[in-house]
Design a protein around this motif. Structure first.
Motif, PDB file in Angstrom:
ATOM      1  N   UNK A  15      47.171  31.443  43.630  1.00 23.72           N
ATOM      2  CA  UNK A  15      48.306  31.734  44.521  1.00 23.72           C
ATOM      3  C   UNK A  15      48.396  33.231  44.803  1.00 23.72           C
ATOM      4  N   UNK A  16      48.172  34.038  43.761  1.00 25.76           N
ATOM      5  CA  UNK A  16      48.209  35.496  43.924  1.00 25.76           C
ATOM      6  C   UNK A  16      47.104  35.964  44.873  1.00 25.76           C
ATOM      7  N   UNK A  17      45.895  35.455  44.666  1.00 25.09           N
ATOM      8  CA  UNK A  17      44.775  35.842  45.534  1.00 25.09           C
ATOM      9  C   UNK A  17      45.091  35.467  46.986  1.00 25.09           C
ATOM     10  N   UNK A  18      45.732  34.316  47.174  1.00 31.46           N
ATOM     11  CA  UNK A  18      46.131  33.903  48.523  1.00 31.46           C
ATOM     12  C   UNK A  18      47.080  34.913  49.158  1.00 31.46           C
ATOM     13  N   UNK A  25      44.756  40.044  55.802  1.00 33.56           N
ATOM     14  CA  UNK A  25      44.277  39.363  57.006  1.00 33.56           C
ATOM     15  C   UNK A  25      45.401  38.863  57.903  1.00 33.56           C
ATOM     16  N   UNK A  26      46.568  38.671  57.315  1.00 36.03           N
ATOM     17  CA  UNK A  26      47.698  38.188  58.088  1.00 36.03           C
ATOM     18  C   UNK A  26      47.448  36.836  58.728  1.00 36.03           C
ATOM     19  N   UNK A  27      46.731  35.973  58.039  1.00 35.47           N
ATOM     20  CA  UNK A  27      46.470  34.652  58.600  1.00 35.47           C
ATOM     21  C   UNK A  27      46.523  33.612  57.494  1.00 35.47           C
ATOM     22  N   UNK A  74      34.233  40.625  56.428  1.00 33.26           N
ATOM     23  CA  UNK A  74      35.192  39.929  57.307  1.00 33.26           C
ATOM     24  C   UNK A  74      36.587  40.536  57.118  1.00 33.26           C
ATOM     25  N   UNK A  75      36.963  40.732  55.861  1.00 36.46           N
ATOM     26  CA  UNK A  75      38.287  41.312  55.573  1.00 36.46           C
ATOM     27  C   UNK A  75      38.350  42.745  56.123  1.00 36.46           C
ATOM     28  N   UNK A  76      37.291  43.510  55.875  1.00 35.22           N
ATOM     29  CA  UNK A  76      37.274  44.915  56.301  1.00 35.22           C
ATOM     30  C   UNK A  76      37.368  45.034  57.821  1.00 35.22           C
ATOM     31  N   UNK A  77      36.656  44.163  58.525  1.00 37.49           N
ATOM     32  CA  UNK A  77      36.708  44.230  59.997  1.00 37.49           C
ATOM     33  C   UNK A  77      38.110  43.911  60.502  1.00 37.49           C
ATOM     34  N   UNK A  78      38.783  42.986  59.826  1.00 40.77           N
ATOM     35  CA  UNK A  78      40.162  42.653  60.217  1.00 40.77           C
ATOM     36  C   UNK A  78      41.075  43.857  59.981  1.00 40.77           C
ATOM     37  N   UNK A  79      40.849  44.546  58.881  1.00 36.58           N
ATOM     38  CA  UNK A  79      41.705  45.695  58.547  1.00 36.58           C
ATOM     39  C   UNK A  79      41.426  46.870  59.474  1.00 36.58           C
TER      40      UNK A  79
END
Lengths: 163, 125
Positions: A15-18, A25-27, A74-79
């Protein structure tokens, strides 16, 4: 482990990782918990990256977050806001280091305290000499077909006998 | 001013602050923030401060800045993964005005800004 606080459950860690993923990512595409380590990730994988954050004090140990460079990209590109940008190792390390730092900080707050959080260290690729049987995984998740593994390893404090 | 050793986190916070109408400067640790403030013409209204950073951590930064008259109007808000109750108490005792534990939602940041009376468009950060 010193102190009496229990380690958080696998469900709590998932849950924390989520929440952490969502804050980056805000998604709604969040890591999903798996019951066991998939065979393909039971040992080191080529593209893996790990963020390790030490905790010292009443509880001594470290949290390790393992995933793939592709997932971190993927995370970095979103940020960083540009899907086509070529990401350097430093940017990937920054992102996975901060992901590990946030997860470790939150877990520290439910362990026996007081304790201090150390700065994250990031390693790309498998650790030298690591075997499949070495891998310890407390919480195994899958995100966008990438493994996301969180391990909490207790380190016993030094005693006079160790010195 | 956003003070965090993670460039990614600075980017996330900058985006949230920009959406609320704030213009933010950045620093990668407490030392860099202090150096930047010393030469700044305008002192920011608020600093969002991470705790765990190399060189000078967030708590050390708060302790360094709190007694300085020139920065007395600055609102200091810790934004950190340090969620341990004892650490929150330490930061607030040292002079931090607000405390937010990562991970956060943009709404949580905006709510804190509102509580601090810092939501006006065009305000500096």
């Amino acid at each position: 482990m010193t102190g009496t606080a229990e380690l958080p459950s696998s469900e709590d860690i998932c849950a924390l990782v989520g929440e952490v993923w969502s804050s980056f990512l805000g998604e709604d595409s969040l890591p999903v918990r798996l019951q066991s380590l998939p065979a393909a990730t039971a040992g080191p994988v080529d593209d893996e990256v790990r963020s390790t954050v030490g905790i010292t004090g009443a509880w001594n140990g470290e949290l390790t977050l393992i995933t793939t460079s592709a997932a971190v990209a993927v995370v970095a590109r979103a940020v960083f806001g540009d899907p086509s940008v070529q990401l350097a190792h430093a940017e990937l390390a920054d992102v996975v280091g901060e992901l590990g730092n946030i997860i470790a900080g939150n877990i520290k707050s439910v362990l026996a305290g007081p304790s201090a959080l150390l700065l994250p260290s990031v390693v790309f690729g498998a650790l030298p000499g690591e075997q499949a049987t070495d891998r310890r995984a407390d919480t195994v998740m899958s995100w966008d077909e990438h493994p996301v593994i969180v391990s909490l390893n207790t380190r016993h404090p030094m005693t006079e006998d160790d010195a | 001013m956003i003070i965090d050793d993670s460039r990614a986190m600075r980017m996330i916070l900058r985006r949230i602050m920009a959406a609320a109408g704030f213009e933010a400067t950045e620093a990668g640790d407490g030392h860099e923030a202090l150096s930047s403030l010393e030469i700044a013409t305008d002192v920011p209204d608020i600093a969002l401060i991470d705790w765990n950073m190399p060189n000078m951590n967030g708590l050390e930064f708060v302790k360094a800045i709190r007694p300085v008259q020139r920065y007395s109007h600055m609102t200091l808000m810790m934004v950190t993964s340090e969620g341990e109750q004892a650490q929150i108490v330490r930061a607030l005792a040292a002079g931090a005005h607000e405390y937010l534990v990562k991970p956060f939602t943009p709404e949580a940041i905006l709510q804190k800004l509102q509580l601090l009376g810092l939501t006006s468009v065009g305000a500096r950060s």
